[in-house]
Design a protein around this motif. Structure first.
Motif, mmCIF file in Angstrom:
data_model
loop_
_atom_site.group_PDB
_atom_site.id
_atom_site.type_symbol
_atom_site.label_atom_id
_atom_site.label_comp_id
_atom_site.label_asym_id
_atom_site.label_seq_id
_atom_site.Cartn_x
_atom_site.Cartn_y
_atom_site.Cartn_z
ATOM 1 N N PHE A 165 18.625 43.024 13.009
ATOM 2 C CA PHE A 165 18.394 42.998 11.660
ATOM 3 C C PHE A 165 16.803 43.518 11.570
ATOM 4 O O PHE A 165 16.021 43.017 12.095
ATOM 5 N N LYS A 166 16.465 44.600 10.655
ATOM 6 C CA LYS A 166 15.274 45.106 10.597
ATOM 7 C C LYS A 166 14.345 44.535 9.501
ATOM 8 O O LYS A 166 13.142 44.486 9.639
ATOM 9 N N LYS A 167 14.912 43.863 8.410
ATOM 10 C CA LYS A 167 14.189 43.436 7.211
ATOM 11 C C LYS A 167 14.450 41.857 7.264
ATOM 12 O O LYS A 167 15.261 41.426 6.563
ATOM 13 N N VAL A 168 13.765 41.284 8.105
ATOM 14 C CA VAL A 168 13.929 39.739 8.037
ATOM 15 C C VAL A 168 12.896 38.975 7.590
ATOM 16 O O VAL A 168 11.441 39.074 7.921
ATOM 17 N N TYR A 169 13.213 37.896 6.581
ATOM 18 C CA TYR A 169 11.946 37.258 5.963
ATOM 19 C C TYR A 169 12.478 35.702 5.988
ATOM 20 O O TYR A 169 13.748 35.539 6.101
ATOM 21 N N GLN A 170 11.409 34.801 5.893
ATOM 22 C CA GLN A 170 11.754 33.223 5.967
ATOM 23 C C GLN A 170 10.548 32.569 4.923
ATOM 24 O O GLN A 170 9.647 33.035 4.938
ATOM 25 N N LEU A 171 11.326 31.654 4.141
ATOM 26 C CA LEU A 171 10.548 30.897 3.242
ATOM 27 C C LEU A 171 9.526 30.211 4.216
ATOM 28 O O LEU A 171 10.128 28.971 4.823
ATOM 29 N N GLU A 172 8.258 30.488 3.909
ATOM 30 C CA GLU A 172 7.113 29.395 4.762
ATOM 31 C C GLU A 172 7.357 28.216 4.307
ATOM 32 O O GLU A 172 7.059 27.801 2.966
ATOM 33 N N GLY A 173 7.529 27.145 5.084
ATOM 34 C CA GLY A 173 7.486 25.711 4.763
ATOM 35 C C GLY A 173 8.881 25.143 4.210
ATOM 36 O O GLY A 173 8.932 23.827 3.665
ATOM 37 N N GLY A 174 9.867 26.021 3.968
ATOM 38 C CA GLY A 174 11.052 25.733 3.521
ATOM 39 C C GLY A 174 10.979 25.163 2.198
ATOM 40 O O GLY A 174 10.135 25.252 1.217
ATOM 41 N N ILE A 175 12.001 24.528 1.710
ATOM 42 C CA ILE A 175 12.234 23.920 0.271
ATOM 43 C C ILE A 175 11.130 22.877 -0.143
ATOM 44 O O ILE A 175 10.667 22.987 -1.113
ATOM 45 N N GLU A 204 0.779 -1.399 -0.073
ATOM 46 C CA GLU A 204 0.064 -0.010 -0.129
ATOM 47 C C GLU A 204 0.829 1.307 0.027
ATOM 48 O O GLU A 204 1.908 1.263 0.574
ATOM 49 N N GLU A 205 0.311 2.474 -0.664
ATOM 50 C CA GLU A 205 1.130 3.567 -0.768
ATOM 51 C C GLU A 205 1.213 4.338 0.554
ATOM 52 O O GLU A 205 0.337 4.362 1.411
ATOM 53 N N ARG A 206 2.249 4.837 0.958
ATOM 54 C CA ARG A 206 2.646 5.711 2.160
ATOM 55 C C ARG A 206 3.013 6.907 1.899
ATOM 56 O O ARG A 206 3.833 7.163 0.610
ATOM 57 N N LEU A 207 2.450 7.952 2.516
ATOM 58 C CA LEU A 207 2.985 9.572 2.326
ATOM 59 C C LEU A 207 4.039 9.739 3.485
ATOM 60 O O LEU A 207 3.949 9.297 4.441
ATOM 61 N N THR A 208 4.955 10.325 2.823
ATOM 62 C CA THR A 208 6.186 11.000 3.779
ATOM 63 C C THR A 208 5.781 12.317 3.880
ATOM 64 O O THR A 208 5.743 13.039 3.050
ATOM 65 N N LEU A 209 5.843 12.825 5.123
ATOM 66 C CA LEU A 209 5.434 14.342 5.312
ATOM 67 C C LEU A 209 6.134 14.667 6.712
ATOM 68 O O LEU A 209 6.802 13.918 7.482
ATOM 69 N N SER A 210 6.268 15.822 6.970
ATOM 70 C CA SER A 210 6.671 16.639 8.232
ATOM 71 C C SER A 210 5.850 17.927 8.657
ATOM 72 O O SER A 210 5.139 18.529 8.018
ATOM 73 N N PHE A 211 6.117 18.085 9.888
ATOM 74 C CA PHE A 211 5.509 19.151 10.298
ATOM 75 C C PHE A 211 6.047 19.574 11.717
ATOM 76 O O PHE A 211 6.847 18.859 12.247
ATOM 77 N N TYR A 212 6.104 20.816 12.315
ATOM 78 C CA TYR A 212 6.527 21.401 13.461
ATOM 79 C C TYR A 212 5.716 22.338 14.050
ATOM 80 O O TYR A 212 4.901 23.054 13.366
ATOM 81 N N LYS A 213 5.709 22.401 15.201
ATOM 82 C CA LYS A 213 5.038 23.516 16.021
ATOM 83 C C LYS A 213 5.507 24.138 17.206
ATOM 84 O O LYS A 213 6.084 23.084 18.141
ATOM 85 N N PHE A 235 -3.613 22.949 19.720
ATOM 86 C CA PHE A 235 -2.403 23.531 19.165
ATOM 87 C C PHE A 235 -1.951 22.925 17.916
ATOM 88 O O PHE A 235 -1.038 23.638 17.065
ATOM 89 N N LEU A 236 -2.440 21.876 17.453
ATOM 90 C CA LEU A 236 -1.933 21.231 16.000
ATOM 91 C C LEU A 236 -3.087 21.449 14.975
ATOM 92 O O LEU A 236 -2.803 20.977 13.940
ATOM 93 N N LYS A 237 -4.225 21.959 15.524
ATOM 94 C CA LYS A 237 -5.287 22.052 14.529
ATOM 95 C C LYS A 237 -4.994 22.813 13.361
ATOM 96 O O LYS A 237 -4.378 23.915 13.312
ATOM 97 N N ASP A 238 -5.030 22.429 12.078
ATOM 98 C CA ASP A 238 -4.690 23.007 10.892
ATOM 99 C C ASP A 238 -3.225 23.190 10.657
ATOM 100 O O ASP A 238 -2.813 24.267 9.920
ATOM 101 N N VAL A 239 -2.342 22.480 11.302
ATOM 102 C CA VAL A 239 -0.834 22.733 11.187
ATOM 103 C C VAL A 239 -0.391 22.278 9.893
ATOM 104 O O VAL A 239 -1.101 21.493 9.072
ATOM 105 N N ARG A 240 0.467 23.069 9.472
ATOM 106 C CA ARG A 240 0.608 23.188 7.975
ATOM 107 C C ARG A 240 1.428 21.662 7.895
ATOM 108 O O ARG A 240 2.532 21.255 8.541
ATOM 109 N N LEU A 241 1.205 20.700 7.127
ATOM 110 C CA LEU A 241 2.003 19.561 6.711
ATOM 111 C C LEU A 241 2.735 19.661 5.371
ATOM 112 O O LEU A 241 2.111 19.832 4.496
ATOM 113 N N ASN A 242 4.063 19.734 5.614
ATOM 114 C CA ASN A 242 4.643 19.419 4.460
ATOM 115 C C ASN A 242 4.807 18.167 3.806
ATOM 116 O O ASN A 242 5.573 17.114 4.343
#
Length: 342
Positions: A217-227, A21-30, A87-94
């Motif tokens: 640092f005044k202008k700080v950005y981050q890529l949401e969900g990473g690569i 059966e197919e399995r999904l690989t995923l990650s999340f953090y909070k 605290f995990l409701k609707d957490v982003r799943l990568n």
């Protein structure tokens, strides 16, 4: 009540093959304050074990960091369970773009001092005062801006096989090492430059962005969900791909191909290659890049010494490993002096 694994990796691998059966690989953090991380750890194990969830999960008083493999047919049940935790409701799943049914072979949930080993004194700054999250489209726009400094928050063995166009890729072994290096290199641009960061799934940037804001640092950005999330968005939205090569991942796949570019080389012969392997000698287990020709010539080993060892009877190999630490070189990840083209 079962709270720990009872099957070996080999036994679990056989069960996965039999299930077909197919399995999904995923990650999340909070990040979230947990009063009783041990109780939460046991609660997760009991419920995830019944859903046949496998993976590597760190629990700490500051929250959760999880890399998982879930049966595709049970994904909705898994998501329903997560949504039942406040605290995990609707957490982003990568969710991985490349699926591999054997990405994890055990369910390991451990209580740690931190969900990511960052070496920081969190009490010295506000970890909730984070940088601005940006999606793939905005990220692409920012990194084309001449006023932007793009920084890879990962380690050398990760960025070696893949990174974004024009990114600074610190030659470091740990996340903590890169923080001071980057601050020193950019100390004259804390107010006039956009500091844009990325990592595998976003978790390292969560802490780093707060740290750099604390440092002025005044202008700080981050890529949401990473690569991982970036790869999904560019595919779904037909955006330009600014990432070259592979994304290193922390499961048995070891990487996901984001573009067709191969930007690294075999550590043994120098041939163009981006395949990470662990040395076949279990007493070494060094992580390094090895092409197919060298793998055949060296029997999957990093050196002549290790090759000689793997030809010994198995019991003799076990005897040689007995009483020794779990292979200090395994953590050097390509730094070993036996590798000519590291």
């Amino acid at each position: 009540m079962q709270l720990y694994n009872k099957l070996s990796s080999k036994e679990r691998e056989e069960l996965i093959e039999q299930a077909g059966e197919e399995r999904l690989t995923l990650s999340f953090y909070k990040y979230y304050h947990l009063d009783k991380p041990k109780n939460f750890r046991d609660y997760l194990f009991i419920n995830w074990n019944t859903l046949d969830v496998l993976g590597r999960i760190n629990i700490a008083k500051e929250g959760i960091n999880a890399q998982l493999s879930v049966p595709a047919k049970k994904f909705d049940q898994f998501k329903h369970f997560l949504d039942g935790i406040d605290f995990l409701k609707d957490v982003r799943l990568n969710i991985a773009i490349e699926h591999y049914d054997k990405s994890f072979l055990k369910l390991k949930i451990k209580v740690r001092p931190k969900i990511v080993a960052d070496g920081l004194n969190d009490s010295s700054f506000d970890v909730t005062d984070k940088g601005i999250h940006v999606d793939a489209k905005k990220f692409n726009e920012l990194i084309e801006d001449p006023n932007t400094v793009l920084v890879d928050m990962r380690n050398h063995y990760e960025s070696e096989i893949g990174h974004f166009k024009n990114a600074i890729t610190p030659d470091v072994d740990t996340f903590r090492q890169s923080l001071d290096i980057i601050e020193d290199d950019l100390k004259d641009h804390k107010e006039d430059k956009n500091l844009v960061m990325y990592c595998t799934g976003g978790i390292r940037c969560e802490k780093a962005s707060a740290y750099y804001k604390h440092k002025g640092f005044k202008k700080v950005y981050q890529l949401e969900g990473g690569i991982i999330e970036y790869a999904r968005q560019i595919k779904e939205k037909s955006l330009d791909n600014k990432f070259f090569g592979k994304n290193f991942v922390f499961d048995d796949r070891r990487s996901e191909k984001i573009s067709e570019d191969v930007i690294s080389k075999c550590h043994q012969c120098g041939k163009t290659c981006d395949i990470h392997v662990n040395c076949a000698n279990d007493g070494c287990h060094l992580l390094f890049i090895q092409c197919e020709e060298c793998a055949k010539k060296m029997d999957g080993c990093c050196s002549d010494v290790c090759q000689d060892i793997v030809h010994l009877p198995y019991e003799e190999q076990k005897r040689m490993r007995s009483g020794r630490p779990a292979g200090n070189r395994k953590f050097k990840k390509g730094r070993s002096p036996v590798l000519k083209f590291k």
